[in-house]
Every structure is written in structure tokens, then in C-alpha cells.
Write a protein that holds these residues in place. Sequence first.
Motif, PDB file in Angstrom:
ATOM      1  N   THR A 180     152.613  12.980 -27.180  1.00 40.70           N
ATOM      2  CA  THR A 180     151.776  13.751 -26.017  1.00 40.70           C
ATOM      3  C   THR A 180     150.539  14.387 -26.568  1.00 40.70           C
ATOM      4  N   PRO A 181     149.602  14.523 -25.570  1.00 48.27           N
ATOM      5  CA  PRO A 181     149.387  14.082 -24.370  1.00 48.27           C
ATOM      6  C   PRO A 181     149.223  12.498 -24.255  1.00 48.27           C
ATOM      7  N   HIS A 182     149.932  11.709 -23.829  1.00 47.19           N
ATOM      8  CA  HIS A 182     150.019  10.174 -23.680  1.00 47.19           C
ATOM      9  C   HIS A 182     148.759   9.700 -23.260  1.00 47.19           C
ATOM     10  N   MET A 183     147.996  10.201 -22.155  1.00 45.50           N
ATOM     11  CA  MET A 183     146.738   9.684 -21.754  1.00 45.50           C
ATOM     12  C   MET A 183     145.834  10.665 -21.052  1.00 45.50           C
ATOM     13  N   ARG A 184     144.742  10.942 -21.704  1.00 49.87           N
ATOM     14  CA  ARG A 184     143.659  11.616 -20.961  1.00 49.87           C
ATOM     15  C   ARG A 184     142.338  10.947 -21.085  1.00 49.87           C
ATOM     16  N   LEU A 185     141.885  10.793 -19.724  1.00 46.33           N
ATOM     17  CA  LEU A 185     140.794   9.727 -19.693  1.00 46.33           C
ATOM     18  C   LEU A 185     139.537  10.210 -18.514  1.00 46.33           C
ATOM     19  N   SER A 186     138.592   9.975 -19.190  1.00 40.01           N
ATOM     20  CA  SER A 186     137.260   9.830 -18.354  1.00 40.01           C
ATOM     21  C   SER A 186     136.390   8.616 -18.694  1.00 40.01           C
ATOM     22  N   VAL A 187     136.110   7.768 -17.747  1.00 37.28           N
ATOM     23  CA  VAL A 187     135.666   6.389 -18.210  1.00 37.28           C
ATOM     24  C   VAL A 187     134.246   6.200 -17.286  1.00 37.28           C
ATOM     25  N   ALA A 188     133.463   5.453 -18.110  1.00 35.12           N
ATOM     26  CA  ALA A 188     132.192   5.146 -17.261  1.00 35.12           C
ATOM     27  C   ALA A 188     132.040   3.602 -17.631  1.00 35.12           C
ATOM     28  N   MET A 189     131.878   2.552 -16.945  1.00 41.56           N
ATOM     29  CA  MET A 189     131.584   1.313 -17.310  1.00 41.56           C
ATOM     30  C   MET A 189     130.563   0.536 -16.303  1.00 41.56           C
ATOM     31  N   SER A 190     129.802  -0.452 -16.591  1.00 42.16           N
ATOM     32  CA  SER A 190     129.099  -1.459 -15.877  1.00 42.16           C
ATOM     33  C   SER A 190     129.077  -2.647 -16.093  1.00 42.16           C
ATOM     34  N   ASP A 191     128.638  -3.538 -15.235  1.00 45.40           N
ATOM     35  CA  ASP A 191     128.499  -4.868 -15.362  1.00 45.40           C
ATOM     36  C   ASP A 191     127.067  -5.289 -15.270  1.00 45.40           C
ATOM     37  N   GLY A 192     126.128  -4.213 -15.126  1.00 50.19           N
ATOM     38  CA  GLY A 192     124.777  -4.548 -15.129  1.00 50.19           C
ATOM     39  C   GLY A 192     124.366  -4.534 -13.590  1.00 50.19           C
ATOM     40  N   GLU A 193     125.316  -4.453 -12.589  1.00 45.93           N
ATOM     41  CA  GLU A 193     125.011  -4.364 -11.235  1.00 45.93           C
ATOM     42  C   GLU A 193     125.466  -3.132 -10.580  1.00 45.93           C
ATOM     43  N   ARG A 194     126.661  -2.767 -10.763  1.00 46.61           N
ATOM     44  CA  ARG A 194     127.424  -1.487 -10.332  1.00 46.61           C
ATOM     45  C   ARG A 194     127.912  -0.513 -11.730  1.00 46.61           C
ATOM     46  N   LEU A 195     127.771   0.700 -11.143  1.00 43.41           N
ATOM     47  CA  LEU A 195     128.254   1.641 -12.127  1.00 43.41           C
ATOM     48  C   LEU A 195     129.649   2.224 -11.596  1.00 43.41           C
ATOM     49  N   TYR A 196     130.753   2.190 -12.785  1.00 41.48           N
ATOM     50  CA  TYR A 196     132.011   2.860 -12.193  1.00 41.48           C
ATOM     51  C   TYR A 196     132.358   3.776 -12.958  1.00 41.48           C
ATOM     52  N   ALA A 197     133.174   4.600 -12.488  1.00 45.87           N
ATOM     53  CA  ALA A 197     133.619   5.781 -13.231  1.00 45.87           C
ATOM     54  C   ALA A 197     135.363   5.999 -12.764  1.00 45.87           C
ATOM     55  N   ALA A 198     136.103   6.711 -13.771  1.00 45.05           N
ATOM     56  CA  ALA A 198     137.583   6.937 -13.476  1.00 45.05           C
ATOM     57  C   ALA A 198     137.908   8.215 -14.147  1.00 45.05           C
ATOM     58  N   ARG A 199     138.838   9.087 -13.493  1.00 43.22           N
ATOM     59  CA  ARG A 199     139.339  10.151 -14.068  1.00 43.22           C
ATOM     60  C   ARG A 199     140.722  10.244 -13.969  1.00 43.22           C
ATOM     61  N   TYR A 200     141.314  10.510 -15.138  1.00 44.82           N
ATOM     62  CA  TYR A 200     143.105  10.184 -14.988  1.00 44.82           C
ATOM     63  C   TYR A 200     143.615  10.933 -16.383  1.00 44.82           C
ATOM     64  N   SER A 201     144.797  11.482 -16.158  1.00 43.12           N
ATOM     65  CA  SER A 201     145.601  12.017 -16.982  1.00 43.12           C
ATOM     66  C   SER A 201     147.014  11.917 -16.955  1.00 43.12           C
ATOM     67  N   SER A 202     147.688  11.933 -18.052  1.00 40.20           N
ATOM     68  CA  SER A 202     149.061  11.697 -17.890  1.00 40.20           C
ATOM     69  C   SER A 202     149.789  13.195 -17.559  1.00 40.20           C
ATOM     70  N   ASP A 203     149.208  14.204 -17.870  1.00 34.92           N
ATOM     71  CA  ASP A 203     149.407  15.350 -17.606  1.00 34.92           C
ATOM     72  C   ASP A 203     148.532  16.216 -16.687  1.00 34.92           C
ATOM     73  N   SER A 204     148.477  17.518 -16.738  1.00 36.70           N
ATOM     74  CA  SER A 204     147.712  18.198 -15.720  1.00 36.70           C
ATOM     75  C   SER A 204     146.123  18.466 -16.198  1.00 36.70           C
ATOM     76  N   VAL A 205     145.636  17.861 -17.382  1.00 36.61           N
ATOM     77  CA  VAL A 205     144.550  18.436 -18.064  1.00 36.61           C
ATOM     78  C   VAL A 205     143.829  16.955 -18.246  1.00 36.61           C
ATOM     79  N   ALA A 206     142.807  16.775 -17.067  1.00 37.40           N
ATOM     80  CA  ALA A 206     142.064  15.610 -17.081  1.00 37.40           C
ATOM     81  C   ALA A 206     140.469  15.799 -17.388  1.00 37.40           C
ATOM     82  N   PRO A 207     140.042  15.076 -18.386  1.00 38.56           N
ATOM     83  CA  PRO A 207     138.374  15.351 -18.767  1.00 38.56           C
ATOM     84  C   PRO A 207     137.585  15.366 -17.510  1.00 38.56           C
ATOM     85  N   SER A 208     136.576  16.279 -17.485  1.00 36.58           N
ATOM     86  CA  SER A 208     135.784  16.539 -16.298  1.00 36.58           C
ATOM     87  C   SER A 208     134.789  15.404 -15.986  1.00 36.58           C
ATOM     88  N   VAL A 209     134.549  14.996 -14.883  1.00 44.57           N
ATOM     89  CA  VAL A 209     133.628  14.025 -14.399  1.00 44.57           C
ATOM     90  C   VAL A 209     133.061  14.627 -13.118  1.00 44.57           C
TER      91      VAL A 209
END
Length: 260
Positions: A180-209
Amino acid sequence: MCRWAAYSGADVFLEDIISIPAHSLIAQSQKAAECKTATNGDGFGIAWYGQRPEPGLYRDVYPAWSDCNLRALVRQVKSGLFLAHVRASTGSATSRNNCHPFTAGRWSFMHNGQVGGFEKFRRHADMCIPDELYEHRKGATDSEVLFLLALQQGLDADPKTALERAVARMEALSRARGATPHMRLSVAMSDGERLYAARYSSDSVAPSVYYRWSSSMGGWAVVSEPLEQTGEAWNELKPGAFLTLTGDGAEIEPFQPFLE
């Protein structure tokens, strides 16, 4: 924990995000405000889109604040879509191949967070990467595996679902073999046309976005921490959310990792 910033919109100089604002990404590499470690000095990277479908990529192991080449580059290069990252390692070595963003084809990807106990099951995670994508496995980070698993799961066709499946697979490995913690995540990604982001955590502490539309730049910024406190207000992306940014606006959907 790392810090990152991304932009999509009218062409701007990279320095408008990376070095000029009062709390720019370079400033955050020395004095971040919303993570465990204020210093993010284990390398940096930029992926930017221009005249070709695939992004340009510049990464190095120096701290972002001390690299004069970085400041010279961002002062001269303009782009309407780019991702930038300053790294604080959670265990893997400080090397160029471990610096974000990661790229494959037209996709670019960067991550802040951790997959708990990754070093205990890194071999098992690597074995999940299909042969046709393994040539892109250059480093030793959990983030790079997550990116390649998302590509395997259909990032081109459905970015949200592909990332949900990849996150679920890595989280399952952590629960079975990691810590533990099994997953803490903030992600940004792109295919060159759109910009995507995600925020997630397996506990109560998710990285800020945070994200906002900048009328002065004519585009969207999505960041780990606000670049300044003036101008248009920053919106917090809530935990368990997936953000899509296009010229038509911002779309937010639930982000719910699952295994089929």
C-alpha cells in the motif's frame, strides 16, 4: 511525487507554462506546494507537437532549475499542444529513459504518483506488455508500463476505457504482490489532437490536478499545481474523474478502473 503541466490551444511559447509564471513548472521543481517532497530534481522532460504527427521529445537527468538548455529551448519553441514534467523518483534510477513524458507513435504520456511495491513485481508487470509494444520499454518505471498497457488496451479507440483497464491491471498486481498505497495517480496524455487528464487513488490521497481556460493564451492548461493565483480561476479535477480538453471545451467523465 512529481509535478507536471500540459497545454492545448493556440500556439504559445513553451516558456509561458514552463518558466515564466510565478509558480511555473521550473519553480515547482524547486519548491512545490502540494506534494510530499517540495523538490523535484530527478530530471525533466517535454513532449511537444508541431508539424509532424509524432511529438518531439527532450528529456534529461539534470534538475530543471539548473539546465540552461531547457530555458533556451522553451524561450524559442512554440506549440499548440505540449506536456512537461519534473521528476521526483519513487525508487527507480535517475536516468534519461526514466524521465517523463514517454512517447510511442503519436502518443505522449506522463504520470505523477505510484504503484505500491512496484519493485516487488516489476518482472510480472513487464510480462504484461505485448511483444509488439515491448520495443518502447526503455526504462524501469511503473509509469512507462502503465502507458504501454494503456496502448495495449486500445488507447487509440477509447482513451478513457484503455487507461481504466491499464490502471486496474497494475492495481491488481500491487494488491497481489506489492504494497500500500496500491495506486495513486494523476495522468496527462495526448494523441496530438486532444489533451486528456485523469485523477485517481486506491485510498483517500489522490495527487492534485487543476485546469483552466486562459483567455490571454487562447488555450487550456492542466497542471499539478496552479501556475499563479491571478487571472481566471483554476478548477480542481476531483478524484475519480477523467478530463478531455478540445477546442470545443472541457468534458469530465467518471474514471473507474476495472478488470474485465
